[in-house]
Each structure stands twice: as structure tokens, then as C-alpha cells.
Design a protein around this motif. Structure first.
Motif, PDB file in Angstrom:
ATOM      1  N   THR A  21     -77.213 -16.976  48.935  1.00 50.02           N
ATOM      2  CA  THR A  21     -77.734 -16.621  47.597  1.00 50.02           C
ATOM      3  C   THR A  21     -78.083 -17.667  46.905  1.00 50.02           C
ATOM      4  OG1 THR A  21     -75.893 -14.762  47.347  1.00 50.02           O
ATOM      5  CG2 THR A  21     -76.856 -15.779  45.377  1.00 50.02           C
ATOM      6  N   HIS A  22     -77.620 -18.861  46.991  1.00 51.37           N
ATOM      7  CA  HIS A  22     -78.258 -20.096  46.441  1.00 51.37           C
ATOM      8  C   HIS A  22     -79.556 -20.576  46.990  1.00 51.37           C
ATOM      9  CE1 HIS A  22     -73.728 -21.267  44.900  1.00 51.37           C
ATOM     10  NE2 HIS A  22     -74.498 -20.351  44.221  1.00 51.37           N
ATOM     11  N   GLN A  25     -82.221 -18.728  45.528  1.00 48.92           N
ATOM     12  CA  GLN A  25     -82.526 -19.346  44.394  1.00 48.92           C
ATOM     13  C   GLN A  25     -83.113 -20.662  44.053  1.00 48.92           C
ATOM     14  OE1 GLN A  25     -78.606 -18.890  42.972  1.00 48.92           O
ATOM     15  NE2 GLN A  25     -78.541 -16.590  42.356  1.00 48.92           N
ATOM     16  N   ARG A  54     -80.378  -9.871  45.418  1.00 47.23           N
ATOM     17  CA  ARG A  54     -79.896  -9.377  44.144  1.00 47.23           C
ATOM     18  C   ARG A  54     -78.886  -8.192  44.002  1.00 47.23           C
ATOM     19  NH1 ARG A  54     -85.451  -9.450  40.257  1.00 47.23           N
ATOM     20  NH2 ARG A  54     -85.628 -11.632  40.147  1.00 47.23           N
ATOM     21  N   SER A  58     -75.507 -11.219  45.511  1.00 51.54           N
ATOM     22  CA  SER A  58     -75.204 -11.839  44.061  1.00 51.54           C
ATOM     23  C   SER A  58     -74.054 -11.421  43.489  1.00 51.54           C
ATOM     24  CB  SER A  58     -76.580 -11.790  43.169  1.00 51.54           C
ATOM     25  OG  SER A  58     -76.456 -12.352  41.819  1.00 51.54           O
TER      26      SER A  58
END
Length: 389
Positions: A21-22, A25, A54, A58
């Protein structure tokens, strides 16, 4: 020992989802300025990667990690009648120090948040389990924000206005931070994160609802421990858990995806918002339900055991992930933030996690604790702990 291994493996699994996830991003801990929307969507497959992260990653894996923190509280303190709450409080203070040091480099650090909200567990310790579950569910589902948004739909304005007014507007602050990530030197990033970054973190917690969700997940983990589910994993009806969580979680994912857009009315968006909060509880339960039965299969059991060491040093794993992320993406590192696609970033996350897995296996053949775990334990006991096996 097996049960502890399963919990460690689940923690490792959560850390795998967190780093992906990170990495997607770009280790950015703020919103993206409007002119950079879609910055990492360079190829058609990146749209698939975006949808997966997403909707399926997330908010899901950090929920697992947070519930495990509450379970750890039970294992460390709550099940022991003569254990010291003051010692656990000191443990949280030390976690805050470690987290703040990580936050100075990476503003998205959540160890600081865990350290602060960990005191909720101390306050909840005297409460009977019959109260822990409903309170935990209400908070974990972002209940206070749901109520406030519902009242606003009825034109009964009740604003959750806990923002700390300091410096520029949120949009200006995001633009300044974004520029700092792209072009700032290490000292500038550290100064910003260590000062205004704390204010921004608090405002994010309120705006996102994690101000409620994180302590709620802690309480759910505490309740799971009190029910001793971790001691009778083989007795749980995993088929029913998978069926129920999938029947609720998967539809909620699609409801939020299709209806939480500007094209729909405020009421429809409100329903989609509730769907998202439900998915953030039931999808993690689905993932848990899917991973635990694999321990009973010879082939998957061997694979999952690779997650045990990396989950066993969860604190060290998380902090090292942050270091990898900022070196890869930030301007004072390799500066790849706007230069690689979402899919490539995710693949880099898989590679980093593989390196961490190999390292953790090597480490525990020689040492009893992870590096930061050893430091944390030594500080908690005010005595250097034996490190080598």
C-alpha cells in the motif's frame, strides 16, 4: 508454539499488505496536489493496480495489524492479574519515542499513533468483555463520524472541528509537503516532519476517522484475546467465517467503489461511506479466515512459515520498510516518486519484503529478538537483555 507462529505469520502477512500500500502511494503521507492526480498511472495495468490497492489493500491490512496490537496487550498484560499497568505505560512511552524517530523521517508513521491510543487499552482493562465488543465495533466502524455525517444530511449541522489551526490551509500545507518530498534535503524534511508534521498527523486522524477506528480495532483485538480464540484456532469454523465475511465484505467493496463518487447524491455517497467502513472490518476478517486454514496444508504451511520471522520482528520490519520507502522515492534519495509506475512500485515492494523475509530468517538463527524489539524490551525492563542465542 504453533499458535504463536500463526499469530506471527498473520502479523507478517499484514506487514506485506502495508508495504505494498505504501509503495503504491510512494510513501507520501498527504493528498496529491490536483495537477499530479494520476501521477503513477503510466500504463494500462496501473489502473488495475490502483483498483486492487485502493479497494482490497488500503485500510484492510493496517486493521489486521491494529487488532493484533490489541491482542498483544491481552497477552502481555490483561490475562495476568498481577502484571503492572505502569510497566505497560512505560512500554508505550518507549514506543512513542521509537515512533517519533521514525516519524521524523516518514510522516506517515503510525507507531506514534499506536503509542498514544495504546493508553485506551489501559483504560478499558477493567471493563467486562460484554462492553469491550460493542464499544470496539462502534469505534472500529467509525461510528462517531457516521453519526455526524448522517446528522449533516438531515441539515442538523454538527461539525467535528478538532483541527488545530496552524500555518497555511490544508491544501497549501499539502502542496508544501509534496514539494518538500520531491526537492527537499534530508534536514528540511526532518524539521518539517518533527514540527508541523505532528499537527498534520493529528488533523489527518480526525478527518479520516482513524481517531476512532484505531482504538476500536485495539479493543476488538483485546476482546479476541479474552475469548481465547488464539488458543483454539483449530476449533474455529473457518468455513463459516470466510462465508460470512465474504458475503458482507465483497459487496461493500463494490458498493463503495461504484457509488462514492461526485456523480451521486450526498445520501448515496453516505451509504457508500458506510459500505467502506464495513469493508474495512469484514475484508480483513476474510483475509484472516483464508490464511489460517493454510497452516493445516503441508505445502502452504511451509510457505507461511516464511512469514513467521518477519512478523516476529514486526516493529523492526515496519521501520525498515519506511527507510526503504523514503530512500527509493524521496528527493534526497533515489528520487523515483514521479518516475516509476504504480505497478512497478508495487513490484519493488514485493522485492523489499522478500529481502526482509530472508533477512529475518537469517537474523533469528543467531539472535533471540529483532533489533528494535531487543531495544524496546531492554528499555521496558531497564536492563540490557541477552541478545544472542
Amino acid at each position: 508454539m504453533k499458535r504463536i507462529q500463526e499469530i506471527d505469520a498473520l502479523r507478517g502477512f499484514a506487514l506485506f499488505g502495508i508495504i505494498l500500500t505504501h509503495m503504491y502511494q510512494g510513501y507520501l503521507a498527504s493528498s496529491v496536489p490536483a495537477e499530479y492526480f494520476g501521477y503513477n498511472l503510466m500504463y494500462p495495468i496501473d489502473n488495475v493496480s490502483r483498483w486492487i490497492v485502493r479497494n482490497l489493500f488500503s485500510g484492510k491490512f493496517y486493521a489486521i495489524f491494529s487488532m493484533l496490537f490489541g491482542l498483544s496487550f491481552y497477552l502481555i498484560l490483561d490475562r495476568k492479574q498481577n502484571s503492572s499497568p505502569l510497566k505497560f505505560a512505560w512500554r508505550l512511552v518507549l514506543l512513542f519515542v521509537i515512533g517519533y524517530m521514525n516519524h521524523v523521517f516518514y510522516r506517515g508513521d503510525f507507531l506514534v499513533v499506536y503509542a498514544i491510543f495504546g493508553f485506551v487499552l489501559l483504560l478499558a482493562r477493567p471493563l467486562p468483555s460484554k462492553y469491550i465488543l460493542p464499544i470496539g465495533l462502534f469505534l472500529a466502524l467509525n461510528g462517531p463520524n457516521i453519526i455526524i455525517q448522517g446528522l449533516n444530511l438531515l441539515e442538523f449541522p454538527l461539525q467535528l472541528n478538532w483541527y488545530i489551526p496552524m500555518g497555511p490551509s490544508p491544501a497549501q500545507a499539502n502542496n508544501t509537503y509534496f514539494d518538500l518530498i520531491l526537492h527537499g534535503d534530508l534536514k528540511s524534511v526532518m524539521v518539517s516532519n518533527g514540527t508541523i508534521g505532528i499537527i498534520n498527523k493529528f488533523n489527518y486522524l480526525v478527518h479520516s476517522g482513524r481517531f476512532w477506528v484505531v482504538p476500536g480495532l485495539f479493543l476488538l483485538g483485546l476482546w479476541i484475546g479474552r475469548q481465547k480464540y488464539h488458543e483454539r484456532l483449530d476449533q474455529l469454523k473457518w468455513g463459516n467465517i470466510i462465508l460470512i465475511s465474504a458475503s458482507i465484505g465483497i459487496p461493500m467493496v463494490f458498493i463503495h467503489f461504484h457509488f462514492y463518487t461526485a456523480d451521486h447524491s450526498p445520501f448515496v455517497r453516505f451509504i457508500a461511506f458506510i459500505a467502506q467502513e464495513l469493508s474495512n472490518i469484514f475484508m480483513p476478517l476474510l483475509y484472516i479466515g483464508l490464511i489460517f486454514p493454510f497452516f493445516n496444508w503441508n505445502f502452504t504451511q511451509k510457505l507461511l512459515k516464511f512469514l513467521v520471522p518477519v512478523g516476529r520482528m514486526g516493529l523492526s520490519t515496519y521501520v525498515i520498510q519506511s527507510l526503504f520507502g523514503i530512500i527509493i522515492f524521496y528527493g534526497y534519495g533515489l528520487g523515483l516518486f514521479l518516475k516509476i509506475s504504480a505497478t512497478l512500485a508495487i513490484l519493488l515492494g514485493v522485492a523489499v519484503f522478500a529481502i526482509q523475509t530472508i533477512f529475518s530468517v537469517w537474523w533469528f538463527k543467531r539472535f533471540k529478538y529483532g533489533p528494535l524489539e531487543w531495544l524496546w524490551r531492554s528499555g521496558t525492563n531497564l536492563k540490557w537483555q541477552a541478545m544472542k542465542k
